[in-house]
Scaffold this motif. Structure first.
Motif, PDB file in Angstrom:
ATOM      1  N   CYS A 166      16.040  21.627  -7.137  1.00 44.70           N
ATOM      2  CA  CYS A 166      16.105  22.155  -5.768  1.00 44.70           C
ATOM      3  C   CYS A 166      14.969  21.629  -4.906  1.00 44.70           C
ATOM      4  O   CYS A 166      13.802  21.911  -5.172  1.00 44.70           O
ATOM      5  CB  CYS A 166      16.074  23.681  -5.794  1.00 44.70           C
ATOM      6  SG  CYS A 166      16.156  24.430  -4.155  1.00 44.70           S
ATOM      7  N   SER A 167      15.343  20.878  -3.891  1.00 50.12           N
ATOM      8  CA  SER A 167      14.377  20.415  -2.894  1.00 50.12           C
ATOM      9  C   SER A 167      14.881  20.859  -1.523  1.00 50.12           C
ATOM     10  O   SER A 167      16.023  20.610  -1.162  1.00 50.12           O
ATOM     11  CB  SER A 167      14.251  18.890  -2.920  1.00 50.12           C
ATOM     12  OG  SER A 167      13.454  18.466  -1.836  1.00 50.12           O
ATOM     13  N   ARG A 168      14.020  21.515  -0.771  1.00 50.79           N
ATOM     14  CA  ARG A 168      14.403  21.947   0.580  1.00 50.79           C
ATOM     15  C   ARG A 168      14.584  20.741   1.502  1.00 50.79           C
ATOM     16  O   ARG A 168      15.246  20.835   2.523  1.00 50.79           O
ATOM     17  CB  ARG A 168      13.369  22.907   1.147  1.00 50.79           C
ATOM     18  CG  ARG A 168      13.190  24.174   0.338  1.00 50.79           C
ATOM     19  CD  ARG A 168      14.443  25.005   0.300  1.00 50.79           C
ATOM     20  NE  ARG A 168      14.218  26.232  -0.461  1.00 50.79           N
ATOM     21  CZ  ARG A 168      15.157  26.853  -1.134  1.00 50.79           C
ATOM     22  NH1 ARG A 168      16.393  26.382  -1.142  1.00 50.79           N
ATOM     23  NH2 ARG A 168      14.883  27.951  -1.797  1.00 50.79           N
ATOM     24  N   LEU A 169      14.031  19.590   1.117  1.00 52.72           N
ATOM     25  CA  LEU A 169      14.209  18.374   1.917  1.00 52.72           C
ATOM     26  C   LEU A 169      15.641  17.853   1.835  1.00 52.72           C
ATOM     27  O   LEU A 169      16.071  17.069   2.678  1.00 52.72           O
ATOM     28  CB  LEU A 169      13.241  17.279   1.455  1.00 52.72           C
ATOM     29  CG  LEU A 169      11.766  17.543   1.748  1.00 52.72           C
ATOM     30  CD1 LEU A 169      10.900  16.491   1.076  1.00 52.72           C
ATOM     31  CD2 LEU A 169      11.515  17.595   3.236  1.00 52.72           C
ATOM     32  N   GLN A 170      16.385  18.275   0.820  1.00 54.02           N
ATOM     33  CA  GLN A 170      17.773  17.845   0.661  1.00 54.02           C
ATOM     34  C   GLN A 170      18.730  18.656   1.529  1.00 54.02           C
ATOM     35  O   GLN A 170      19.929  18.404   1.537  1.00 54.02           O
ATOM     36  CB  GLN A 170      18.208  17.962  -0.812  1.00 54.02           C
ATOM     37  CG  GLN A 170      17.382  17.118  -1.761  1.00 54.02           C
ATOM     38  CD  GLN A 170      17.389  15.650  -1.398  1.00 54.02           C
ATOM     39  OE1 GLN A 170      18.424  15.084  -1.099  1.00 54.02           O
ATOM     40  NE2 GLN A 170      16.219  15.033  -1.407  1.00 54.02           N
ATOM     41  N   ASN A 171      18.217  19.623   2.256  1.00 52.82           N
ATOM     42  CA  ASN A 171      19.027  20.458   3.136  1.00 52.82           C
ATOM     43  C   ASN A 171      19.587  19.611   4.281  1.00 52.82           C
ATOM     44  O   ASN A 171      18.830  19.040   5.051  1.00 52.82           O
ATOM     45  CB  ASN A 171      18.164  21.590   3.700  1.00 52.82           C
ATOM     46  CG  ASN A 171      18.973  22.640   4.419  1.00 52.82           C
ATOM     47  OD1 ASN A 171      19.835  23.260   3.828  1.00 52.82           O
ATOM     48  ND2 ASN A 171      18.685  22.842   5.696  1.00 52.82           N
ATOM     49  N   LYS A 172      20.886  19.506   4.359  1.00 51.00           N
ATOM     50  CA  LYS A 172      21.530  18.722   5.422  1.00 51.00           C
ATOM     51  C   LYS A 172      22.544  19.620   6.125  1.00 51.00           C
ATOM     52  O   LYS A 172      23.592  19.939   5.581  1.00 51.00           O
ATOM     53  CB  LYS A 172      22.242  17.488   4.848  1.00 51.00           C
ATOM     54  CG  LYS A 172      21.327  16.553   4.073  1.00 51.00           C
ATOM     55  CD  LYS A 172      20.302  15.906   4.984  1.00 51.00           C
ATOM     56  CE  LYS A 172      19.384  15.009   4.174  1.00 51.00           C
ATOM     57  NZ  LYS A 172      18.073  14.885   4.717  1.00 51.00           N
ATOM     58  N   VAL A 173      22.220  20.008   7.336  1.00 57.08           N
ATOM     59  CA  VAL A 173      23.075  20.899   8.114  1.00 57.08           C
ATOM     60  C   VAL A 173      23.891  20.073   9.097  1.00 57.08           C
ATOM     61  O   VAL A 173      23.364  19.181   9.751  1.00 57.08           O
ATOM     62  CB  VAL A 173      22.224  21.929   8.888  1.00 57.08           C
ATOM     63  CG1 VAL A 173      23.102  22.867   9.689  1.00 57.08           C
ATOM     64  CG2 VAL A 173      21.339  22.697   7.931  1.00 57.08           C
TER      65      VAL A 173
END
Length: 187
Positions: free
Chosen positions: A80-87
């Motif tokens: 889990c990386s929050r940088l991988q969050n793509k909205v």
């Protein structure tokens, strides 16, 4: 000539001459001792459109101790990386879902101490502040503006219930004063 405040209450009563835009457009909520860790306080800046900006509270140990921040990491676990969050798109597809205890990032200090910033709000992760990765000192220099950690969008039906588990400015100030008084009483 400015004088030092005589009591902890006086220190909290000092207000800036010109109110910040942050405090004009956002309601400040606080979560003290996040996950039971003393002085690890977070601030939730809630805009009228429900968006919540997560920051360090002024009394967080990292800000109060003057510790040097070595680095910030949005890598929460191996998977889990929050940088991988793509909205994307209107319905915020691809946003990571957060609970109020979900970790957002880890703060690593030069003395070896590590602190975890939590969401404090249930909702969708809209963005993380990548600029603090390149210049971690912004977290200390401008915690409520450029040094924010993340932006979270609570579910519509939960946006009003945020107030049930957080503190108002007055309640937070009382917690800080009690801490200061307890510290000075033991020393």
């Amino acid at each position: 000539m400015a004088t030092e405040p005589e009591t902890p209450e006086d220190a909290l009563a000092v207000e800036p001459a010109v109110p910040s835009l942050v405090f004009h457009y956002f309601t400040c909520w606080y979560k003290a001792d996040v996950k039971g860790k003393p002085c690890e306080d977070h601030c939730i800046l809630q805009h009228s459109n429900r968006i919540c900006v997560i920051t360090l509270a002024g009394s967080h140990v990292v800000l109060q101790s003057g510790k040097a921040i070595k680095r910030i990491s949005y890598q929460i676990s191996t998977n889990c990386s929050r940088l991988q969050n793509k909205v994307s798109r209107k319905f915020k597809l691809g946003a990571q879902i957060l609970t109020e205890l979900s970790p957002l990032c880890k703060i690593y200090c030069s003395d070896g101490e590590e602190y975890t910033m939590s969401s404090c709000v249930r909702g969708q992760l809209m963005e993380v502040n990548e600029s603090i990765l390149h210049k971690p000192s912004i977290l200390q220099e401008k915690p409520s503006t450029e040094g924010y950690t993340a932006v979270v969008l609570p579910k519509f039906e939960e946006s009003k219930s945020i107030t049930e588990w957080v503190l108002t400015q007055k309640q937070y100030d009382e917690v800080v004063v009690k801490r200061i008084n307890a510290t000075t009483a033991t020393s």
